[in-house]
Enzyme design. Sequence first.
Site, PDB file in Angstrom:
ATOM      1  N   ASP A   1       0.804  -1.232   0.000  1.00  0.00           N
ATOM      2  CA  ASP A   1       0.000   0.000   0.000  1.00  0.00           C
ATOM      3  C   ASP A   1       0.839   1.285   0.000  1.00  0.00           C
ATOM      4  O   ASP A   1       0.365   2.335  -0.402  1.00  0.00           O
ATOM      5  CB  ASP A   1      -0.938   0.007   1.217  1.00  0.00           C
ATOM      6  CG  ASP A   1      -0.204  -0.226   2.538  1.00  0.00           C
ATOM      7  OD1 ASP A   1       1.031  -0.385   2.525  1.00  0.00           O
ATOM      8  OD2 ASP A   1      -0.868  -0.266   3.594  1.00  0.00           O
ATOM      9  N   HIS A   2       2.085   1.199   0.428  1.00  0.00           N
ATOM     10  CA  HIS A   2       2.896   2.425   0.539  1.00  0.00           C
ATOM     11  C   HIS A   2       3.553   2.797  -0.784  1.00  0.00           C
ATOM     12  O   HIS A   2       3.418   3.904  -1.267  1.00  0.00           O
ATOM     13  CB  HIS A   2       3.983   2.233   1.603  1.00  0.00           C
ATOM     14  CG  HIS A   2       3.490   2.387   3.011  1.00  0.00           C
ATOM     15  ND1 HIS A   2       2.551   1.566   3.555  1.00  0.00           N
ATOM     16  CD2 HIS A   2       3.821   3.268   3.984  1.00  0.00           C
ATOM     17  CE1 HIS A   2       2.314   1.936   4.802  1.00  0.00           C
ATOM     18  NE2 HIS A   2       3.078   2.975   5.093  1.00  0.00           N
TER      19      HIS A   2
ATOM     20  N   ARG B   1       9.419   2.766  11.175  1.00  0.00           N
ATOM     21  CA  ARG B   1      10.425   2.298  10.207  1.00  0.00           C
ATOM     22  C   ARG B   1      11.762   1.972  10.873  1.00  0.00           C
ATOM     23  O   ARG B   1      12.395   2.824  11.490  1.00  0.00           O
ATOM     24  CB  ARG B   1      10.599   3.336   9.086  1.00  0.00           C
ATOM     25  CG  ARG B   1      11.018   4.700   9.533  1.00  0.00           C
ATOM     26  CD  ARG B   1      10.923   5.728   8.414  1.00  0.00           C
ATOM     27  NE  ARG B   1       9.533   6.049   8.116  1.00  0.00           N
ATOM     28  CZ  ARG B   1       9.116   7.230   7.668  1.00  0.00           C
ATOM     29  NH1 ARG B   1       9.953   8.200   7.426  1.00  0.00           N
ATOM     30  NH2 ARG B   1       7.839   7.441   7.441  1.00  0.00           N
TER      31      ARG B   1
ATOM     32  N   ARG C   1      -0.361  12.733  10.276  1.00  0.00           N
ATOM     33  CA  ARG C   1       0.953  13.333  10.562  1.00  0.00           C
ATOM     34  C   ARG C   1       1.170  14.554   9.686  1.00  0.00           C
ATOM     35  O   ARG C   1       0.876  14.505   8.488  1.00  0.00           O
ATOM     36  CB  ARG C   1       2.071  12.331  10.272  1.00  0.00           C
ATOM     37  CG  ARG C   1       2.068  11.237  11.283  1.00  0.00           C
ATOM     38  CD  ARG C   1       3.255  10.312  11.190  1.00  0.00           C
ATOM     39  NE  ARG C   1       3.171   9.428  12.337  1.00  0.00           N
ATOM     40  CZ  ARG C   1       3.492   8.152  12.324  1.00  0.00           C
ATOM     41  NH1 ARG C   1       3.971   7.596  11.231  1.00  0.00           N
ATOM     42  NH2 ARG C   1       3.365   7.433  13.417  1.00  0.00           N
TER      43      ARG C   1
ATOM     44  N   SER D   1       6.865   7.242  12.856  1.00  0.00           N
ATOM     45  CA  SER D   1       6.806   5.958  12.159  1.00  0.00           C
ATOM     46  C   SER D   1       7.599   4.854  12.858  1.00  0.00           C
ATOM     47  O   SER D   1       8.524   5.105  13.622  1.00  0.00           O
ATOM     48  CB  SER D   1       7.332   6.172  10.748  1.00  0.00           C
ATOM     49  OG  SER D   1       8.057   5.069  10.304  1.00  0.00           O
TER      50      SER D   1
ATOM     51  N   ASP E   1       4.138  -1.180  11.286  1.00  0.00           N
ATOM     52  CA  ASP E   1       3.640   0.137  10.931  1.00  0.00           C
ATOM     53  C   ASP E   1       3.045   0.738  12.195  1.00  0.00           C
ATOM     54  O   ASP E   1       2.298   0.068  12.918  1.00  0.00           O
ATOM     55  CB  ASP E   1       2.573   0.034   9.835  1.00  0.00           C
ATOM     56  CG  ASP E   1       2.268   1.410   9.288  1.00  0.00           C
ATOM     57  OD1 ASP E   1       2.780   1.743   8.209  1.00  0.00           O
ATOM     58  OD2 ASP E   1       1.543   2.173   9.962  1.00  0.00           O
TER      59      ASP E   1
HETATM   60  C1  MIC Z   1       4.106   6.348   8.238  1.00  0.00           C
HETATM   61  O1  MIC Z   1       2.933   6.685   8.355  1.00  0.00           O
HETATM   62  O2  MIC Z   1       5.051   7.068   8.575  1.00  0.00           O
HETATM   63  C2  MIC Z   1       4.420   4.983   7.692  1.00  0.00           C
HETATM   64  C3  MIC Z   1       5.034   5.159   6.384  1.00  0.00           C
HETATM   65  O3  MIC Z   1       3.233   4.244   7.537  1.00  0.00           O
HETATM   66  C4  MIC Z   1       5.337   4.288   8.693  1.00  0.00           C
HETATM   67  C5  MIC Z   1       5.959   3.060   8.231  1.00  0.00           C
HETATM   68  C6  MIC Z   1       7.102   3.272   7.321  1.00  0.00           C
HETATM   69  O4  MIC Z   1       7.897   4.184   7.494  1.00  0.00           O
HETATM   70  O5  MIC Z   1       7.230   2.434   6.442  1.00  0.00           O
HETATM   71  C7  MIC Z   1       4.736   4.005  10.053  1.00  0.00           C
HETATM   72  O6  MIC Z   1       3.862   4.716  10.470  1.00  0.00           O
HETATM   73  O7  MIC Z   1       5.219   3.127  10.764  1.00  0.00           O
HETATM   74 FE1  SF4 Z   2      -0.063   4.713   5.094  1.00  0.00          FE
HETATM   75 FE2  SF4 Z   2       1.266   5.419   7.318  1.00  0.00          FE
HETATM   76 FE3  SF4 Z   2      -0.223   7.173   5.975  1.00  0.00          FE
HETATM   77 FE4  SF4 Z   2      -1.394   5.261   7.289  1.00  0.00          FE
HETATM   78  S1  SF4 Z   2      -0.152   6.891   8.171  1.00  0.00           S
HETATM   79  S2  SF4 Z   2      -1.894   5.940   5.236  1.00  0.00           S
HETATM   80  S3  SF4 Z   2       0.013   3.572   7.016  1.00  0.00           S
HETATM   81  S4  SF4 Z   2       1.626   6.182   5.244  1.00  0.00           S
END
Ligand code: MIC
Ligand code: SF4
Length: 644
Positions: free
Chosen positions: A64-65, A537, A379, A535, A119
């Site tokens: 999905d990313h 990550r 965010r 995140s 995630d």
């Molecule tokens: C995000 O919202 O920052 C992400 C991308 O979903 C991350 C995961 C990632 O960095 O792959 C998260 O929230 O953990």
């Molecule tokens: Fe995707 Fe993270 Fe955004 Fe949710 S917050 S939509 S998991 S990138």
Amino acid sequence: MGLTLAQKIIKNHLVSGEMIAGSEIGIKIDQTLTQDATGTMAYLEFEAMGVPRVKTERSVAYIDHNTLQSGFENADDHRFIGSICKKHGIYFSRPGNGICHQVHLERFGIPGKTLIGSDSHTPTGGGIGMLAIGAGGMDVAVAMGGGTYYITCPKIVKVELTGSLSPWVAAKDVILEVLRRMSVKGGVGKIIEYTGEGVKTLSVPERATITNMGAELGATTSIFPSDETTCQFLKAQAREEDYTPLCADPDAVYDEVIEINLSELVPLAACPHSPDNVKSVAEIGEMKIDQVCIGSCTNSSLLDMLKVAYILKGKTVHPDVSLSIAPGSKQVLNMLAACGALSDMIDAGARILESACGPCIGMGQSPNSGGISLRTFNRNFEGRSGTKDGQIYLVSPELAAVSALSGVLTDPRTLGEMPDFELPEIFTINDNMIVPPVSEEDMDTVEVLRGPNIKPFPVSEALADEISAKCSLKVCDNITTDHIMPAGAKILPLRSNIPKISEYCFAVCDEAFPKRALELGKSIIIGGSNYGQGSSREHAALAPLYLGVKAVIVKSFARIHMANLINAGIMPMTFVNESDYDKIEQSDELKFTNLKTSILTENEIVVSNITKGFDFKVKLDLSDRQRQMLKAGGLLNYTREISK
Ligand code: MIC
Ligand code: SF4
């Protein structure tokens, strides 16, 4: 003494430790989820463990990313993850099927079960009474292999909801109010439990919006009871058998109590650049806007989309505003198409995007320079949108839609009477984009398909007894993992290639950092409070590991990032006296001695600042298991050592 709902689920899954807030506990994990931006690493780690089939009740991999596929990299990763899943017993949700948290809630989440996901918004599952926790990829890999998941036993915060939301005031306003009161670090070490009469007035998608964005509090997770409303939702997903009623004992004891009268809430917005910088729409005033983005795992449910379509129906998006809409899943998109709501959105001038994370992770739709963008996301960290000086406001879908029409920030209550938006009795169910794994007997017939972008995991070494290293970087408070390892369309395709992605480490703060760190060979990072928020990550730990970072000394850490540092074998330390932060400068040389013993036994150790000629103390707030992991040089080394 009675138990809270979270405590009951923890108790049912407790493998080690005692349920005393602040101490380390190990819990059994029933389900896992991964997404593609963290998934490739997690599956490389799973492969390295050598377990043939996952040992969980259900493991799902979502794509999905990284769905932009601007080069071969993402497509190769999708193929790799798809083939790994088929072989090792994991369900594979294909690109286009939707955002992991939305789909998991619809199709797989079960009240009372434990879920960890690579995630940070995995707590979305708390909307149906799951204990759903965001974790680093390596922890998810271990859980898939049947290993225990370790956390610090959290304190429990009760959020007592009374009243009911006024028309056009949304679930998003509830979580923004909690963020306004508690701040982005107010939830660290805590689980947020929602109770009270007001709970009944909230639907499952509304509850999921609230638990989803609880991640922004830094909380371990958030949870709602599982009740009649949960039962209805699961029934409408043809999963009635997954329902169990669950709630806290009447005499449960909480560590903190917050009361929110839903009837008193007004439309709110989180202003740039932090989810807790919350103001009412009235306080911000009639601000002209450039862009509106509706979607993300926080607000992309069918209910959200039906409200948006109702507001847009028969109208036209303001000529100065770009409106994009990404429905959260194939199910949502399909149902919008069937009922004509999609057509209302298209007619009004919305740019319909794929059911994926998209603009939320900076994959397209970056705003214009200095542009003001209203987003229904979770965010708004600086630069995350892909435009360095973009001004991102986090709002409800209702507020976003009405403002897209007027061109200025608009209170949705000006829409007047609100119709009853109801969830369908039965959702359209078609899981044809979820590929099941092959049977265990057939697993050897599946070949794992690896693209050239997939590079091995960086090597970490056992801890040295003495480390003398320079500070390669000094940063301030509230550094997010988006600062440490930025995402976006350019950098995300490199998630499977640590040497390459490391070139962008801390690019938002100091572009020269990666080169400097590599030249130093080994180094130390100095930071402020709530370091590593955001995140999950693990790349925010793996890139520093690759660049030779040995220790991170800060005022305080965010939970998942600290766990990721330990997994990578980087020492997370906090200042005993925060004032020592001011006395250290970038490029100062710091020296640790006798580490092999002190890492195992000491709570505080002395560090010498060789350059400035003074000593200071740092705290090691670690469990015995974490100490052993650091000594071994990270979780993979540690696992190898104990399985010898
Ligand atoms: C995000 O919202 O920052 C992400 C991308 O979903 C991350 C995961 C990632 O960095 O792959 C998260 O929230 O953990
Ligand atoms: Fe995707 Fe993270 Fe955004 Fe949710 S917050 S939509 S998991 S990138």
